[in-house]
Design a protein around this motif. Structure first.
Motif, PDB file in Angstrom:
ATOM      1  N   CYS A   1      34.034  42.243  35.204  1.00 51.35           N
ATOM      2  CA  CYS A   1      34.475  40.914  35.043  1.00 51.35           C
ATOM      3  C   CYS A   1      33.480  39.661  35.064  1.00 51.35           C
ATOM      4  O   CYS A   1      33.717  38.384  35.164  1.00 51.35           O
ATOM      5  N   GLU A   2      32.208  39.909  35.347  1.00 51.81           N
ATOM      6  CA  GLU A   2      31.098  39.179  35.297  1.00 51.81           C
ATOM      7  C   GLU A   2      31.198  38.255  34.027  1.00 51.81           C
ATOM      8  O   GLU A   2      31.083  38.650  32.986  1.00 51.81           O
ATOM      9  N   VAL A   3      31.006  36.848  34.220  1.00 52.78           N
ATOM     10  CA  VAL A   3      30.864  36.086  33.102  1.00 52.78           C
ATOM     11  C   VAL A   3      29.797  35.132  33.186  1.00 52.78           C
ATOM     12  O   VAL A   3      29.191  34.749  34.424  1.00 52.78           O
ATOM     13  N   PRO A   4      28.944  34.761  32.067  1.00 58.03           N
ATOM     14  CA  PRO A   4      27.832  33.555  32.234  1.00 58.03           C
ATOM     15  C   PRO A   4      28.375  32.317  32.563  1.00 58.03           C
ATOM     16  O   PRO A   4      29.558  32.015  32.248  1.00 58.03           O
ATOM     17  N   ARG A   5      27.303  31.628  32.934  1.00 54.30           N
ATOM     18  CA  ARG A   5      27.679  30.187  33.305  1.00 54.30           C
ATOM     19  C   ARG A   5      27.617  29.455  31.950  1.00 54.30           C
ATOM     20  O   ARG A   5      27.249  30.036  30.946  1.00 54.30           O
ATOM     21  N   ARG A   6      28.276  28.272  31.727  1.00 57.30           N
ATOM     22  CA  ARG A   6      28.578  27.570  30.300  1.00 57.30           C
ATOM     23  C   ARG A   6      26.978  27.125  29.918  1.00 57.30           C
ATOM     24  O   ARG A   6      26.105  26.711  30.974  1.00 57.30           O
ATOM     25  N   GLU A   7      27.110  27.232  28.728  1.00 61.49           N
ATOM     26  CA  GLU A   7      25.444  26.949  28.215  1.00 61.49           C
ATOM     27  C   GLU A   7      25.132  25.432  28.479  1.00 61.49           C
ATOM     28  O   GLU A   7      23.967  25.123  28.692  1.00 61.49           O
ATOM     29  N   THR A   8      26.158  24.481  28.546  1.00 61.20           N
ATOM     30  CA  THR A   8      25.729  23.092  28.832  1.00 61.20           C
ATOM     31  C   THR A   8      26.826  22.925  29.865  1.00 61.20           C
ATOM     32  O   THR A   8      28.084  22.557  29.917  1.00 61.20           O
ATOM     33  N   PRO A   9      26.089  22.280  31.092  1.00 58.62           N
ATOM     34  CA  PRO A   9      26.995  22.111  32.322  1.00 58.62           C
ATOM     35  C   PRO A   9      27.936  20.988  31.895  1.00 58.62           C
ATOM     36  O   PRO A   9      27.584  20.111  31.268  1.00 58.62           O
ATOM     37  N   ARG A  10      29.039  20.672  32.647  1.00 59.65           N
ATOM     38  CA  ARG A  10      29.821  19.436  32.668  1.00 59.65           C
ATOM     39  C   ARG A  10      29.160  18.532  33.464  1.00 59.65           C
ATOM     40  O   ARG A  10      28.705  18.878  34.543  1.00 59.65           O
ATOM     41  N   SER A  11      29.183  17.246  33.057  1.00 64.41           N
ATOM     42  CA  SER A  11      28.688  16.137  34.067  1.00 64.41           C
ATOM     43  C   SER A  11      29.491  15.824  35.390  1.00 64.41           C
ATOM     44  O   SER A  11      29.138  15.478  36.301  1.00 64.41           O
ATOM     45  N   SER A  12      30.981  16.242  35.160  1.00 65.43           N
ATOM     46  CA  SER A  12      31.907  16.181  36.388  1.00 65.43           C
ATOM     47  C   SER A  12      32.882  17.202  36.295  1.00 65.43           C
ATOM     48  O   SER A  12      33.426  17.232  35.220  1.00 65.43           O
ATOM     49  N   VAL A  13      33.013  18.024  37.442  1.00 64.61           N
ATOM     50  CA  VAL A  13      33.912  18.926  37.541  1.00 64.61           C
ATOM     51  C   VAL A  13      34.854  18.456  38.607  1.00 64.61           C
ATOM     52  O   VAL A  13      34.344  18.095  39.782  1.00 64.61           O
ATOM     53  N   PRO A  14      36.139  18.304  38.489  1.00 67.86           N
ATOM     54  CA  PRO A  14      37.032  17.898  39.329  1.00 67.86           C
ATOM     55  C   PRO A  14      37.228  18.729  40.705  1.00 67.86           C
ATOM     56  O   PRO A  14      36.813  19.899  40.767  1.00 67.86           O
ATOM     57  N   ALA A  15      37.317  17.888  41.877  1.00 70.96           N
ATOM     58  CA  ALA A  15      37.337  18.580  43.266  1.00 70.96           C
ATOM     59  C   ALA A  15      38.664  19.612  43.000  1.00 70.96           C
ATOM     60  O   ALA A  15      39.599  19.249  42.332  1.00 70.96           O
ATOM     61  N   GLY A  16      38.615  20.756  43.812  1.00 72.04           N
ATOM     62  CA  GLY A  16      39.641  21.757  43.729  1.00 72.04           C
ATOM     63  C   GLY A  16      39.492  22.657  42.497  1.00 72.04           C
ATOM     64  O   GLY A  16      40.357  23.580  42.684  1.00 72.04           O
ATOM     65  N   SER A  17      38.732  22.535  41.619  1.00 70.53           N
ATOM     66  CA  SER A  17      38.406  23.456  40.485  1.00 70.53           C
ATOM     67  C   SER A  17      38.112  24.838  40.990  1.00 70.53           C
ATOM     68  O   SER A  17      37.097  24.870  41.600  1.00 70.53           O
ATOM     69  N   VAL A  18      38.767  25.971  40.688  1.00 70.73           N
ATOM     70  CA  VAL A  18      38.575  27.348  40.759  1.00 70.73           C
ATOM     71  C   VAL A  18      37.698  27.771  39.758  1.00 70.73           C
ATOM     72  O   VAL A  18      38.310  27.597  38.494  1.00 70.73           O
ATOM     73  N   ALA A  19      36.677  28.522  39.882  1.00 68.63           N
ATOM     74  CA  ALA A  19      35.756  28.555  38.784  1.00 68.63           C
ATOM     75  C   ALA A  19      35.015  29.966  38.913  1.00 68.63           C
ATOM     76  O   ALA A  19      34.988  30.490  40.108  1.00 68.63           O
ATOM     77  N   LEU A  20      34.357  30.396  38.114  1.00 68.35           N
ATOM     78  CA  LEU A  20      33.411  31.681  37.925  1.00 68.35           C
ATOM     79  C   LEU A  20      32.233  31.354  37.234  1.00 68.35           C
ATOM     80  O   LEU A  20      31.977  30.572  36.306  1.00 68.35           O
ATOM     81  N   ALA A  21      31.404  32.313  37.927  1.00 65.10           N
ATOM     82  CA  ALA A  21      29.956  32.398  37.346  1.00 65.10           C
ATOM     83  C   ALA A  21      29.227  33.479  37.651  1.00 65.10           C
ATOM     84  O   ALA A  21      29.239  33.833  38.979  1.00 65.10           O
ATOM     85  N   GLY A  22      28.680  34.344  36.723  1.00 69.63           N
ATOM     86  CA  GLY A  22      28.238  35.550  37.131  1.00 69.63           C
ATOM     87  C   GLY A  22      29.118  36.496  37.889  1.00 69.63           C
ATOM     88  O   GLY A  22      30.194  36.559  37.343  1.00 69.63           O
ATOM     89  N   SER A  23      28.719  36.812  38.982  1.00 71.23           N
ATOM     90  CA  SER A  23      29.586  37.709  39.695  1.00 71.23           C
ATOM     91  C   SER A  23      30.293  36.966  40.890  1.00 71.23           C
ATOM     92  O   SER A  23      31.336  37.580  41.532  1.00 71.23           O
ATOM     93  N   PHE A  24      30.102  35.595  40.828  1.00 74.05           N
ATOM     94  CA  PHE A  24      30.869  34.995  41.871  1.00 74.05           C
ATOM     95  C   PHE A  24      32.079  34.053  41.505  1.00 74.05           C
ATOM     96  O   PHE A  24      32.312  33.676  40.411  1.00 74.05           O
ATOM     97  N   THR A  25      33.030  33.823  42.355  1.00 75.97           N
ATOM     98  CA  THR A  25      34.031  32.931  42.172  1.00 75.97           C
ATOM     99  C   THR A  25      33.911  31.701  43.478  1.00 75.97           C
ATOM    100  O   THR A  25      33.397  32.254  44.438  1.00 75.97           O
ATOM    101  N   GLY A  26      34.204  30.633  42.849  1.00 73.64           N
ATOM    102  CA  GLY A  26      33.990  29.296  43.927  1.00 73.64           C
ATOM    103  C   GLY A  26      35.285  28.540  43.751  1.00 73.64           C
ATOM    104  O   GLY A  26      35.871  28.516  42.590  1.00 73.64           O
ATOM    105  N   VAL A  27      35.466  27.574  44.681  1.00 75.08           N
ATOM    106  CA  VAL A  27      36.304  26.292  44.456  1.00 75.08           C
ATOM    107  C   VAL A  27      35.081  25.112  44.819  1.00 75.08           C
ATOM    108  O   VAL A  27      34.593  25.031  45.904  1.00 75.08           O
ATOM    109  N   TYR A  28      35.140  24.138  43.799  1.00 73.96           N
ATOM    110  CA  TYR A  28      34.438  23.030  44.052  1.00 73.96           C
ATOM    111  C   TYR A  28      35.088  22.104  44.967  1.00 73.96           C
ATOM    112  O   TYR A  28      36.357  21.894  44.857  1.00 73.96           O
ATOM    113  N   PRO A  29      34.243  21.736  46.245  1.00 72.14           N
ATOM    114  CA  PRO A  29      34.923  21.049  47.260  1.00 72.14           C
ATOM    115  C   PRO A  29      35.102  19.568  47.153  1.00 72.14           C
ATOM    116  O   PRO A  29      35.978  19.019  47.404  1.00 72.14           O
ATOM    117  N   ARG A  30      34.377  18.981  46.004  1.00 69.10           N
ATOM    118  CA  ARG A  30      34.363  17.593  45.673  1.00 69.10           C
ATOM    119  C   ARG A  30      33.942  17.461  44.103  1.00 69.10           C
ATOM    120  O   ARG A  30      33.438  18.484  43.489  1.00 69.10           O
TER     121      ARG A  30
END
Length: 220
Positions: A138-167
């Protein structure tokens, strides 16, 4: 030294343990915390993707000798705090991730919420934990173009990792959903909710205001 580990002396009072895979980093970190009473004084233990830095070591020769005697398991024990993260799975990239996995969005939610994750290390921003536990397929690539702003609390994936943006911050991870949990709070001790070694479960909910729970010793 245990299989899959190599040790380097760094500076005057630090030791860097290099590993062959991130699972061994997590296992070593948990082992160090559990057996810290057996070791000379260590000011700080800092895990990363393939290394664990032991800084401010009072007696480096003794530490090196102790580490040489250890057998570190590949997988950490199941003990420790469990944080449940109530998650509204309505992220902007959920459908795209589901397509990459070859499943429906509903099935993608089940795939992501089934595993028990472990915080391997922290970085990028205060309170941002890199979580392992997603199936390798289930590994997925990062987005080709990053977002300029990701909302706090966003649950996200990149590569083999899951993360939650704290801010709110720029970011290129794939967004699956959101949570109302405060990942970083300077009034809390410790401020970071997701510290290395903590186990994590994502709980699908319909309202991000639902509260999460921290459960001691692995109970649910």
């Amino acid at each position: 030294m245990a299989e899959g580990l190599a040790v380097r002396q760094v500076g005057e009072d630090a030791v860097l343990v290099e590993t062959d895979r991130i699972e061994r980093v997590t296992a070593l970190y948990v082992e160090l915390l559990a057996r810290r009473h057996e070791l000379p004084e260590i000011a700080e233990i800092v895990p990363a993707a393939r290394t664990v830095l032991l800084d401010g070591v009072a007696d480096r020769p003794l530490l090196l000798r102790k580490l040489s005697e250890w057998t570190v398991p590949l997988q950490p024990s199941a003990e420790g705090p469990l944080v449940e993260v109530p998650t509204v799975y309505d992220g902007a990239d959920l459908a795209e991730v589901a397509e990459l996995w070859g499943v429906s969005p509903e099935a993608a939610v089940r795939i992501h919420s089934e595993p028990e994750y472990r915080v391997a290390f922290c970085g990028f921003a205060p309170g941002f934990g890199y979580l392992t536990g997603l199936p390798e397929r289930c590994e997925v690539p990062r987005r080709e173009t990053p977002r300029s702003s990701v909302p706090a609390g966003s649950v996200a994936l990149a590569g083999s990792f899951t993360g939650v943006y704290p801010r709110s911050s720029p970011g290129g991870w794939q967004l699956l959903g959101r949570t109302a949990l405060a990942l970083w709070d300077v009034r809390r001790d410790p401020p970071a909710l997701l510290a290395p070694g903590v186990r994590v479960r994502f709980v699908p909910v319909g309202d991000a205001r639902d509260s999460g729970r921290i459960l001691p010793g692995g109970g649910r």
